[in-house]
Scaffold this active site. Structure first.
Site, PDB file in Angstrom:
ATOM      1  N   ASP A   1     -17.243   5.556  30.226  1.00  0.00           N
ATOM      2  CA  ASP A   1     -17.619   5.016  31.529  1.00  0.00           C
ATOM      3  C   ASP A   1     -17.552   3.495  31.445  1.00  0.00           C
ATOM      4  OD1 ASP A   1     -18.771   4.775  34.097  1.00  0.00           O
ATOM      5  OD2 ASP A   1     -19.957   6.598  33.761  1.00  0.00           O
TER       6      ASP A   1
ATOM      7  N   ASP B   1     -16.707   2.607  36.825  1.00  0.00           N
ATOM      8  CA  ASP B   1     -17.880   2.468  37.680  1.00  0.00           C
ATOM      9  C   ASP B   1     -17.645   1.478  38.828  1.00  0.00           C
ATOM     10  OD1 ASP B   1     -20.815   3.144  37.757  1.00  0.00           O
ATOM     11  OD2 ASP B   1     -20.978   0.965  37.689  1.00  0.00           O
TER      12      ASP B   1
ATOM     13  N   ASP C   1     -25.529  10.718  40.369  1.00  0.00           N
ATOM     14  CA  ASP C   1     -26.093   9.962  41.492  1.00  0.00           C
ATOM     15  C   ASP C   1     -26.381  10.857  42.688  1.00  0.00           C
ATOM     16  OD1 ASP C   1     -25.760   7.486  40.147  1.00  0.00           O
ATOM     17  OD2 ASP C   1     -23.692   7.303  40.877  1.00  0.00           O
TER      18      ASP C   1
HETATM   19  C1  GLC Z   1     -22.417   3.709  39.943  1.00  0.00           C
HETATM   20  C2  GLC Z   1     -23.114   4.638  38.990  1.00  0.00           C
HETATM   21  C3  GLC Z   1     -24.592   4.527  39.227  1.00  0.00           C
HETATM   22  C4  GLC Z   1     -25.007   3.109  38.941  1.00  0.00           C
HETATM   23  C5  GLC Z   1     -24.199   2.115  39.766  1.00  0.00           C
HETATM   24  C6  GLC Z   1     -24.350   0.734  39.231  1.00  0.00           C
HETATM   25  O1  GLC Z   1     -22.576   4.080  41.255  1.00  0.00           O
HETATM   26  O2  GLC Z   1     -22.621   5.934  39.123  1.00  0.00           O
HETATM   27  O3  GLC Z   1     -25.323   5.438  38.467  1.00  0.00           O
HETATM   28  O4  GLC Z   1     -26.366   2.936  39.241  1.00  0.00           O
HETATM   29  O5  GLC Z   1     -22.823   2.398  39.726  1.00  0.00           O
HETATM   30  O6  GLC Z   1     -23.702   0.626  37.991  1.00  0.00           O
END
Ligand code: GLC
Ligand code: CA
Length: 549
Positions: free
Chosen positions: A103, A205, A322
């Site tokens: 990620d 991300d 999420d």
């Molecule tokens: C993305 C991730 C989430 C995180 C956000 C900031 O949406 O999936 O979990 O809080 O980015 O990195």
């Protein structure tokens, strides 16, 4: 890894499984999932048939946002293990022909990253320009009104240097300044370092935020987004046979092809969220859920299927870390839990694109519901609680929203067995285990060939056998029907028709000619049928997929 050809990349007949490391498997009794724990579960993933794992962040992090706040891109968080544990996991997965996607969180870092520590040490500090700094407004206030996704302003004053820094998430997640070429080359070097270690690619991300222009308030889909993605491709991905999936909340069918079109040289595919946000309240977003709207859901999928029909590629998902649990959100997590979880799986996996499974979805795991704000762990949930309750929403109303759509609904530990902590840990888990683990768990599911798990396993296997699932062209059927999701796939003279009842009621319909088919059953969650004639009778959440070849 696997077969390669220009027309069909090696990864397209594979299904991706998302592991949320914190909640997958604890190996050392500290209540937190870790890399050695994941390694012990690779046989489980292999038995399910997954071809790729997306590992949510395992990098060094103070964990304000569970790892999406990285303090060192080249180190593993001690609570998750060591770099050699990660190398071991990648190697063990590869032995099973499973690729690992890391990620990549490069819109922002943690405020504990050494770049930010340096940056905030003075206006002339060497890394100052790795982040985004602005003077206070003439009245001493915020540079402008941009808001953070996690509540509050997107600007925080750094008292030492008298300037504000920009952060689209929490103040502990300062945004990186992608306009700075020196920052971009550091990121590319880091990506190459990981790619050279043998990973299969990246999940990226909030990648649609990197082209931001904070001064004009443009956050998503900024003017430099695609030039940056193309540069990233040239500097890191070009010539490597890897797979990339961008997280792009702002993507629409009109912009979708810009990311994954064959001549674009950007990403393999993106996660779009139109089917998700279609179920949100227009004003209060996810915290004030509204009744499920199947037509809106179908329109979102159908538009994306159409937009990427000839070029580009879809990423297909119901849930992730999420989002709420698929069966709780789109199915029925009570009486028809098993039927509806299987129905959702079939509908998603037989569309055109790459299916993603979020850990536990293959068991039909349901939303975990907490009765007090103190039991939630998620930073967004806590911030939004304060913000919404201060604005007049009752705490109970907020909790109801958080239990339906909040991020902790799906972040609780994976259910391995019926023991008190579900086989996840021997200690107190970092977040409560869902009370239904005794009934819904991997051990029970694998022992019962009628379970949701076996249904997923079958779908994953079918994908490797039938090119029509990977490559067939997609046409919506019964698009205006408020209870049924149906579509057709066509490939090389074969046809596949999928018809699903999205309700807990019996549904009877007269079928138009384009829905009729006679052949064999490919997937179903009741007694399989081999044809659809002029009428159809569907039991609650029934799905039938018929192949004619
Ligand atoms: C993305 C991730 C989430 C995180 C956000 C900031 O949406 O999936 O979990 O809080 O980015 O990195
Ligand atoms: Ca642990």
């Amino acid at each position: 890894m696997g077969q390669q050809s220009i027309s069909t990349p090696w990864w397209r007949d594979r299904v991706v499984y998302q592991v949320y490391p914190r909640s997958f498997q604890d190996s050392n009794g500290d209540g937190i999932g870790d890399l050695p724990g994941i390694r012990t579960r690779l046989d489980y993933l292999d038995a399910l048939g997954v071809g790729l794992i997306w590992l949510s962040p395992v990098f060094a992090s103070p964990m304000h946002d569970n790892g999406y706040d990285i303090s060192d891109y080249r180190a593993v968080a001690p609570e998750f293990g060591t770099l050699s544990d990660l190398d071991g996991l990648i190697a063990d997965a590869r032995k099973r022909d499973i690729g690992v996607l890391l990620d990549l969180v490069v819109n922002h870092t943690s405020d504990e990253h050494q770049w930010f520590r340096s940056a905030r040490s003075g206006r002339d500090a060497p890394f100052r320009d790795f982040y985004i700094w602005r003077d206070p407004a003439p009245d001493g206030g915020l540079p402008n009104g941009v808001r953070s996704t996690f509540g509050g302003p997107a600007w925080t004053l750094d008292p030492e240097t008298g300037q504000y820094y920009f952060h689209q998430f929490s103040p502990q997640q300062p945004d990186l300044n992608w306009a700075n070429p020196a920052l971009r080359s550091e990121i590319y070097a880091m990506m190459n370092w990981w790619l050279d270690r043998g990973i299969a690619g990246f999940r990226m991300d909030v990648i649609d935020l990197i082209g931001k222009d904070p001064d004009t308030g443009i956050t998503a889909n900024g003017p430099n987004l695609h030039p940056y993605l193309q540069e990233m491709h040239r500097q890191t991905l070009a010539g490597r046979d890897v797979v990339t999936v961008g997280e792009t909340w702002s993507a629409t069918p009109d912009t979708g092809l810009l990311y994954s079109g064959a001549d674009r040289n950007e990403l393999s595919m993106v996660f779009q969220f139109e089917h998700v946000t279609a179920q949100w309240h227009p004003e209060y977003g996810k915290w004030q859920p509204r009744p499920f709207d199947l037509i809106a859901l179908k329109q979102a999928f159908n538009r994306w299927q159409e937009a990427l029909a000839e070029d580009g590629w879809n990423a297909l998902f119901w849930g992730n870390h999420d989002l709420p649990r698929a069966v709780s959100k789109y199915g029925d997590d009570g009486e028809y839990r098993v039927e509806s979880a299987k129905m959702l799986a079939t509908v998603l996996h037989l569309m055109k694109g790459t299916p993603f499974i979020y850990q536990g979805e293959e068991l039909g795991m349901t939303n975990t519901r907490f009765d007090a704000i103190g039991k939630f762990r998620d930073i967004e949930t806590h911030n939004m609680y304060r913000e919404h309750v201060a604005a007049g929403l009752s705490p109970d109303a907020f909790l109801a929203g958080a239990n339906e759509n909040g991020r902790d609904t799906s972040r609780t530990p994976m259910h391995w067995d019926a023991s008190e902590t579900a086989g996840f840990t021997t200690a107190t888990p970092w977040i409560g285990v869902n009370a239904n683990a005794a009934e819904i768990n991997a051990q029970a599911a694998r022992a019962d060939t009628g379970s949701v798990w076996w249904h997923y396993r079958q779908l994953i296997g079918l994908r490797r056998e039938h090119p029509i699932i990977v490559e067939g062209c997609y046409s919506p059927l019964l698009a205006e029907d408020p209870q049924i999701f149906a579509y057709e796939r066509r490939h090389d003279g074969s046809r596949l028709v999928v018809i699903a009842n999205f309700t807990g009621e019996q549904v009877t319909r007269t079928l138009p000619a384009e829905c009729r088919i006679a052949g064999r059953s490919l997937s179903s969650n009741y007694a399989p049928v081999v044809s659809f004639g002029s009428t159809i009778d569907l039991a609650p959440y029934e799905v039938q997929a018929v192949l004619e070849d």
